[in-house]
Each structure stands twice: as structure tokens, then as C-alpha cells.
Write an enzyme that holds these catalytic residues in place. Structure first.
Site, PDB file in Angstrom:
ATOM      1  N   HIS A  26     -37.294  -0.932  21.602  1.00 29.81           N
ATOM      2  CA  HIS A  26     -36.746  -1.853  22.604  1.00 29.81           C
ATOM      3  C   HIS A  26     -36.901  -1.347  24.035  1.00 29.81           C
ATOM      4  O   HIS A  26     -36.239  -1.848  24.941  1.00 29.81           O
ATOM      5  CB  HIS A  26     -35.271  -2.141  22.309  1.00 29.81           C
ATOM      6  CG  HIS A  26     -35.081  -3.112  21.199  1.00 29.81           C
ATOM      7  ND1 HIS A  26     -34.736  -4.433  21.391  1.00 29.81           N
ATOM      8  CD2 HIS A  26     -35.232  -2.961  19.865  1.00 29.81           C
ATOM      9  CE1 HIS A  26     -34.667  -5.049  20.235  1.00 29.81           C
ATOM     10  NE2 HIS A  26     -34.959  -4.176  19.279  1.00 29.81           N
ATOM     11  N   ASP A  91     -24.186  -3.940  23.455  1.00 29.02           N
ATOM     12  CA  ASP A  91     -24.003  -5.325  23.010  1.00 29.02           C
ATOM     13  C   ASP A  91     -24.813  -5.615  21.747  1.00 29.02           C
ATOM     14  O   ASP A  91     -24.420  -6.438  20.930  1.00 29.02           O
ATOM     15  CB  ASP A  91     -24.434  -6.300  24.118  1.00 29.02           C
ATOM     16  CG  ASP A  91     -23.436  -6.350  25.261  1.00 29.02           C
ATOM     17  OD1 ASP A  91     -22.265  -5.978  25.046  1.00 29.02           O
ATOM     18  OD2 ASP A  91     -23.824  -6.756  26.367  1.00 29.02           O
ATOM     19  N   GLU A 202     -16.266  -8.327  29.581  1.00 27.74           N
ATOM     20  CA  GLU A 202     -17.587  -8.536  30.177  1.00 27.74           C
ATOM     21  C   GLU A 202     -17.566  -9.851  30.954  1.00 27.74           C
ATOM     22  O   GLU A 202     -16.634 -10.649  30.837  1.00 27.74           O
ATOM     23  CB  GLU A 202     -18.692  -8.573  29.113  1.00 27.74           C
ATOM     24  CG  GLU A 202     -19.060  -7.204  28.573  1.00 27.74           C
ATOM     25  CD  GLU A 202     -20.395  -7.180  27.839  1.00 27.74           C
ATOM     26  OE1 GLU A 202     -21.148  -8.178  27.930  1.00 27.74           O
ATOM     27  OE2 GLU A 202     -20.691  -6.171  27.178  1.00 27.74           O
TER      28      GLU A 202
END
Length: 452
Positions: A26, A91, A202
Site C-alpha cells: 500500500h 483506519d 475523526e
């Protein structure tokens, strides 16, 4: 891994070989790759048999020893068997332990517990010499703190000891909207500074998002269905505050009272209060649920030209007034995160560079680029990212990039500032030939022409 790195080290400056550790793949711009070198598939280190959970006793707190290539979702599944879980998350949980610890690992728990790198007790690392070193705050501490957030420059994390805490069974998951940025940020800052507060905080920015509340209805219940049905979001810049409160089944009444008291102090648009109760696992793995839907539509395996910034509290209003609604006309190509964290929860001894203010904001532009041209293209997203960065530099916003895609050492020197000297010293000490993590483009490998 140690044998491979040691062999490359022994080949010395005559060899152009380098070694990159690849987690779940990623990284934004090939940081986990190496041209003509060795890429280590870190996930091959995984497997529950190599994960060990220690429940702790009166003298020690619980922890899990996990391989560096293990996915956080697997760590969660294993620790939940013992009624425990790590304190701080990202997340998205389908990332490797070593990968996020080499950066920081930030989510909505960071205001309270710090990033993931603030919740590690010990590391096992293969250095650029091929040495296997166990390190902690007490043992080989310079390497320990250097590797945390060190972008893989000083060693490959092959094992991590991660602090655990009792895991709740359930989560009250809440979303509300604001139309006023000042109220939104003031409420966020009050929540992260309060002694009794939510467990996760958040924020999101939505620009000209049609029917946002209708989109929530598939997963969330409105507190006031009639008023919510009249709410219009078209053409507006709105700010979503997302919060959770953890609880167990026998604590539901207490949770309701605590949530009610916390919400009563906030200045959100009353008709936009939505909530749902889900298991702790369902909440933490929420992005994976979205991933499965996007995969089914062929919208997951597309370029993601993300931009992640850390913005000081003192300039967040200047930043927002220029970026939201001016540089960005809409946010349809991916979520925009915006939430504050407490600097005191970050350890200054690690390699991560953050703004020098007590409160700073994580702002993430998580774009997808599913089309080859126009609004949904990589080119369009990168142009917007560059406009945002240009504005930050010209307006002296004082931002730091997270997951920075710099390509020159000069840019990296500017990024690290006064901390560059320490970073460079650690590189010379633990990876003197610059064998490791060449994809970060910080230190070119010193190599002699093969003919010499």
C-alpha cells in the site's frame, strides 16, 4: 532475511544490489520496491502460530508478539480470543505490522493513545549489516526509536511486541454534520482535550455531496427521521464529526448517559445526528466492508493518488478557507479526513516528523482515480494535490507530509529540518551502505562501477 541482507552487505560498494521490505503493497509511489534488487515479501513471515498473546499479570501489562509481516486484522482476531486488543489503530486493518510501524499508524484513537508507534514495547530488527537486533526503550534504544517511523531506513522490522488493553464487545458509532468550520474544529479540540470523552474521534469534509444523509441510512439510524429527511447537502461544504463510545452489554445504560452528556455540549446541526451499534470488530474493520463493495464494482484496483498532511492548529483555518470550496470544487473521488491529535501522545525520540504545536490536524485527501482522463483521472488528482502543496508552501502553513513521496535528498532534508542530522547519523550507523528501502529515495546506495 538476515542472510540475504548480510550477503548484499558483504558484496560491498561494488554491488548495486539493494533490499526493500514489501508489506501488503500500500505504499504510494513504489516505496516498497527496488529496481533490480531484492524485494522481501514480508507477509511470508505471518501465521497465527508465530503470534503469541501474553495476558499479563500484576507486574506486567498484556502484549502480543507479532511477526512484522502480519496483518493488523489477524492481530486483532488473535488478541480478541483473549478478550484483548491493541490500543491504537489505522483506519484500514489489512496492512502489515512492520509497514505501519515504519511510518506511524494513525487513526481516531491517536488523540488518546498516540499513534501505533507510541504503543510498542519491543522490536526485532534486521539491520543493513544483516544483524538481528532486539531493541526496546531500555535495550538498543537508539535503533528502537529510529526504526519507529523510520521509513525502513535503519532495519527491517521482523517482530514487534505491541501493548494490549481489554477489548470492549460493542461500539456506539455516531455521525453528525456541521456547516461552520470554526464550530466543527472547536468541538473536536474540546473533545480530544476532555478527561471523559469518546474513544475514537475523526472528522470528514464533504463538498457538494448530494443526499449524504440518505447514504448513511443504509447503516445508521437518524435520531430525528422527519427533520433528517428535509436536510439538503447539495452545493454545500459540510463537516462530519464521527465518534464512537465503547461498551459491553451490561453497560448500555451508562453508555447512553455518557453519550448524551457529551453530545449535549456540541454545536452540530441537530437534524443530522445518526448512530448505530456494532461489534468492536465490525467497527475496526469498517473500511474492509467498503473495500468488498468497491471490489465488486471494479473500483478498488485503481490508482489512489493520496495526499496526507499534518497541519498545525494555528493555521488550520487558513488552510481550510483556501482548500475547501476553492481549490477543491467537490469531493466525489474519495473521502477527505480532517481531525486533531494531541502532540503529547507522540514520542519525540522516534523518527516521525510532526508540527511543533500541542494540537495538530491530520488532513487526508484519499482520492481514487478510476478513469483515464478528466475529473476522475490520476492527472487531475495529482494536479489538485500539487495545488494544495503549493498553497501550503506559499502561505507558510507549516505543514508536514505524512507518507511523503519526496524524490530528492534536499526535499528530505527540508522535511526533517533540525532532525536530519540524527536521521543521517542513524543511517550511517545501521545501514552504512544504504542497502535498505531505496524506494523512499532518501539515501542513494554508494556503489563503485562494476569494472573497477
Amino acid at each position: 532475511i538476515a542472510a540475504a541482507v548480510q550477503r548484499v552487505f558483504q558484496l560491498g560498494e561494488r554491488s548495486p544490489l539493494t533490499v526493500a521490505a514489501r508489506g501488503h503493497g500500500h505504499s504510494l509511489l513504489g516505496q516498497s520496491q527496488t529496481a533490480g534488487g531484492i524485494v522481501v515479501k514480508m507477509e511470508s513471515l505471518g501465521g497465527n502460530a508465530r503470534m503469541q498473546v501474553h495476558n499479563g499479570d500484576g507486574a506486567s501489562t498484556p502484549y502480543v508478539d507479532a511477526p512484522g509481516g502480519e496483518l493488523w486484522i489477524n492481530v486483532l482476531h488473535e488478541t480478541l480470543k483473549h478478550g484483548l486488543a491493541p490500543r491504537s489503530w489505522t483506519d484500514y486493518l489489512h496492512l502489515t505490522v512492520g509497514g505501519t510501524l515504519s511510518n506511524a499508524g494513525v487513526s481516531g484513537q491517536a488523540f488518546q493513545h498516540g499513534p501505533q508507534i507510541s504503543n510498542v514495547n519491543q522490536l526485532e530488527i534486521v539491520t543493513g549489516r544483516g544483524d538481528v537486533v532486539t531493541c526496546s526503550p531500555e535495550e538498543n534504544s537508539d535503533l528502537f526509536y529510529g526504526a519507529l517511523g523510520g521509513l525502513g531506513q535503519f532495519g527491517i522490522i521482523t517482530r514487534a511486541r505491541i501493548a494490549l488493553q481489554p477489548a470492549p464487545k460493542m461500539v456506539r458509532w455516531i455521525r453528525v454534520l456541521y456547516s461552520d468550520f470554526a464550530s466543527f474544529t472547536e468541538d473536536q479540540e474540546a473533545l480530544i482535550s476532555a478527561e471523559k470523552t469518546f474513544d475514537y474521534i475523526e472528522g470528514f469534509v464533504t463538498i457538494n455531496r448530494t443526499g449524504i444523509l440518505n447514504n448513511w441510512r443504509t447503516s445508521f439510524k437518524p435520531q430525528d427521521p422527519v427533520q433528517a429527511s428535509h436536510f439538503q447537502s447539495d452545493g454545500r461544504v459540510l463537516y462530519c464529526l464521527e465518534m464512537t463510545k465503547n461498551f459491553n452489554d451490561d453497560e448500555a445504560d451508562i453508555m447512553e448517559q455518557e453519550v448524551g452528556a457529551l453530545l449535549s455540549r456540541l454545536r452540530y446541526i441537530q437534524s443530522t445526528l445518526f448512530h448505530t451499534d456494532v461489534t468492536y470488530l465490525e467497527f475496526l474493520d469498517r473500511v474492509h466492508s467498503s473495500e468488498l463493495k468497491l471490489r465488486a464494482q471494479g473500483l478498488w484496483e485503481v490508482p489512489h493518488p493520496w495526499l496526507n498532511l499534518l497541519i498545525p492548529r494555528s493555521t488550520i483555518h487558513k488552510f481550510a478557507s483556501q482548500v475547501f470550496g476553492k481549490i477543491l470544487k467537490d469531493s466525489n473521488n474519495g473521502p477527505i479526513l480532517l481531525y486533531p491529535v494531541n502532540r503529547a501522545k507522540w514520542d519525540n525520540r522516534t523518527s516521525v516528523v510532526i508540527p511543533d504545536e500541542e494540537i495538530f490536524y491530520l488532513v487526508g485527501f484519499l482520492s481514487s482515480a478510476p478513469s483515464l482522463s478528466g475529473h476522475g483521472s490520476v492527472e487531475h488528482a495529482v494536479n489538485l494535490n500539487n495545488k494544495i502543496i503549493d498553497f501550503c508552501e506559499k502561505a507558510n502553513v507549516g505543514m508536514k507530509q505524512y507518507l511523503a513521496p519526496y524524490t530528492t535528498q534536499q526535499q528530505w532534508k527540508a522535511h526533517f529540518g533540525a532532525r536530519w542530522e540524527t536521521f543521517e547519523r542513524r543511517k550511517h550507523m545501521y545501514d552504512p551502505l544504504a542497502i535498505l528501502a531505496p524506494g523512499q529515495r532518501i539515501f542513494p546506495k554508494a556503489s563503485l562501477p562494476m569494472s573497477l
